[in-house]
Design an enzyme around this catalytic site. Structure first.
Site: not given
Lengths: 347, 347, 347
Positions: B196, B237-239
């Protein structure tokens, strides 16, 4: 900085005519990657974006190489190739081996020279750490716990006494493994705690997110098999057994003694009741309410779709009348049949 | 102890005839506030309670001042006025500036003299802290992270490497910002981790509760805009990108790459799928299952209402027959139409 | 190692003819317990398993003793007896009294000699600890907090300033008690924080799992009564009041100011709206959406059952048409009535 040659070596792919000395600073999305960036394309629907790509290089399927305006490497599975090379670009901290003077390490613990124990971390008696284990700031490894090689605990991660991790496991910050399962017997004035005498056994290559809780077993152990991946804020109760390669997304909650097969996937916020058996290859969409055993592979769901609240209220009221509606429907069918018969009698 | 005069100054309101030397020990609910306590009334339905109020002073709308049996201050928005003055009564710990000898601070970190670093806190290399930053006991700031002025991390809060906070942010205990997003590519034997490579960027005046997890981006950053407020145990969560002033209540889970507009509200336990776009001013009631994009402002819901379990079971069974019921309904309509026509033919 | 005699003494039961010198290493499930293990049987459906039991001893109801092929102890409630004796077999760490040199303890804190303060734990000013309190590695007790006798905080547990725990409470790792409630007043540009001036008061014998968050009150305190048990990852918002002996399973979220009665049970992932009143003896099945007050004891549920996703999609679409279906049903009934009457008119 990574050269294209390093990528070729790692992926074991054919460089073809690409200049392997090309330098890459980072990976970027296909539509935005610039002349010192690597891009990838994993699905044909992005082929139109590929046409205007200005990346230094693109990872793609061999059959798409003719469509690339920039140097490319052909690989069978571009998404997997992207995953494999991503580690080369990771600038995250790589802790040095050694025990920080501010760590609390019991003299009876077995700590190889390759291990890295951060400030404020605590390693209790009889712990055994594998090679290259990293315990970050404030991490806790309780008495007699065992960690295989290359395990990494991020800050504040807690392993209770006796927990066992295989090799190559990751435990993100503030996750707790091995707290007491929720076991109590009711008596007249309240609850008698049941000591949780089992532990947690975790296989190899298990990746566990932040803020997760995995409880120790009541008599037997809670077991997470090899290659399981677990997202943030998942809760796994005592005596669950999770099969190999199963993936569990954020905020999933699993009650006690449930046995999950291999290669299952749980989307976010799925809730699973206790004492169930879930077969291999069962997949659950977000928020699914898994309150019964699952014996057939496939995709499962529950819940109702999102609606404007005003409309939802009307439908939700009818849900409460659904059984009554069904009875009215049956009655109507009977009446209509009778009428139909009467009508045909009339004829 | 706070005087009424201090309140008048802070709120910039008209003291009128009230004695500004009156002393207040605390704020109390309207119905129970005593002679050294401040009360407020924000909604007309409590005007009957106001009649018997024995507080030292009441914050209320100017048009209600005539109804108050005790001294009052007239303000346009009494609830907002209550919020503004509440800080005056806060007796929580105000840490002293300086680095506790039991903290672990890398020599390369930039720490202003006004910052307060508590015992056991860890500040890694290349960190930059703004003025008056407070890092409580055991908090962790990873390599290269940047915190604006007046940020406060409560005990055990963890910022991974490279995370950026604007000014005036609060991060409550054991919250984790910047752990790896849940990104893996499947291969034949298991999962290949995707490093990541992005980070988390958080704006100004963002308030984050306890036990929250906000993951770092895969390639780009996860972004939380200015003035967002986030309750306990939220997972982002990511992004994801969260727009300004959006409020997210406890236990909400948001999957990766979802983009949320400004001024949205998410009630408790809402679940949001990944890769969605949510427009500005969208509001979601508790446990809503947001599995599709939302393009119109307004309130959205899903789920079914609470029922006695015995009744719920009957209705829930019918949910599984709903499509079949619909087909039976269509058939009945057709039959009845045919009968009706036959009947009119008879006439 | 535990002797059967110790069990007899603890349970106050009749040894009958059993050899009280028999030694037991651990407790094991009935079907697998070997000659140095204790088993128990709590439900008649396991009586067939009892027949082939090879345990050293079985706890069971007196009326089942004749069916046991091995020594047994007759007790009125075998599950409760198992709970009571389980502690004898618990090999978990029993921390020694004293303050670890790596702990951070304010000189004004009141720490009895019997207390155990682990490495990296922090005890702020004016804290009062009862006898035999255990604060594990990295635990945090904020200014002025009070803990009764025999309380135990596991690693990383955080009590904010002013939090009060009764006697015999357990708080598992990384749980946070007393963080700010989620209180903000909206203004034109964002949110004004409302200082949370209350605290959290927790009774005696309250057991709290890992990763839990219980927020401090806005004006009054958040209150957890005696004998409440709380599983991992539960969130209890500001000003909730939880009645005696209520049990709350994993991942339950409760919004602010809700008042819950005594002897209630919440299964996993239940969501409770704010400002509700829940009567005594109300029980909620997993994922129930509790968005209204509950005035009658009993079991409550919501949601829809798990289905294959393909079938679920069809039914879920119809949920969105449920009110329309109801209207169609009403119309059909009216039409059919009219037809029926017309038909009888014809007669």
């Amino acid at each position: 900085m990574v050269t294209l040659g390093e990528l070729v070596t790692l992926l074991g792919c054919e460089p073809g005519s690409v200049d392997t000395s090309i330098e890459l600073d980072r990976i970027a999305p296909l539509g935005r990657a610039g002349p010192r960036e690597l891009a990838f394309i994993a699905e044909p629907r992005y082929l139109s974006t590929l046409k205007s790509c200005t990346a230094a290089c693109v990872l793609l399927k061999p059959e798409w190489q003719g469509d690339s305006p920039v140097p490319s490497l052909g690989v069978a599975d571009p998404y997997l190739a992207y995953a494999r090379v991503s580690a080369l670009f990771d600038l995250g901290p790589a802790p040095e081996a050694g025990v920080h003077p501010g760590a609390f390490v019991d003299a009876s613990a077995s700590i190889p020279a390759s291990a890295s124990i951060g400030p404020g971390a605590c390693v209790e008696a009889d712990v055994v750490l594998g090679e290259n284990v990293v315990l970050s700031h404030g991490a806790h490894v309780g008495r007699g716990a065992k960690l295989g090689d290359n395990c990494r605990l991020w800050p504040g991660a807690v392993l209770y006494h006796g927990v066992v991790l295989g090799d190559d496991c990751v435990v993100h910050a503030n996750t707790v493994i091995g707290a007491d399962g929720f076991g109590f017997a009711r008596h007249s004035d309240g609850w008698e705690k049941i000591s949780q005498l089992g532990s947690v056994r975790i296989g190899n290559r298990v990746d566990i997110g932040a803020g997760v809780t995995i409880d120790r077993g009541a008599l037997d152990d809670t077991v997470i098999a090899d290659d399981v991946i677990i997202d943030d804020q998942v809760h796994i109760a005592h005596n669950c057994v999770i099969g190999r390669r199963t993936a569990i997304a954020g905020c999933v909650g699993m009650a006690g003694s449930t046995v999950v097969g291999e290669d299952c996937t749980f989307a976010g916020q799925v809730g699973v009741s206790g004492h169930l058996k879930i077969c291999d290859n069962a997949h659950f969409t977000g928020q699914a309410k898994v309150a019964r055993k699952v014996e057939e592979p496939g995709s499962y769901s529950s819940g109702t779709p999102l609606e404007a609240t005003r409309q939802w209220r009307k439908n939700a009221v009818r849900f409460g009348q659904l059984d009554a509606m069904h009875r009215r429907l049956v009655k109507l069918e009977a009446k209509l049949d009778a009428l139909g018969e009467a009508a045909s009698d009339d004829d």
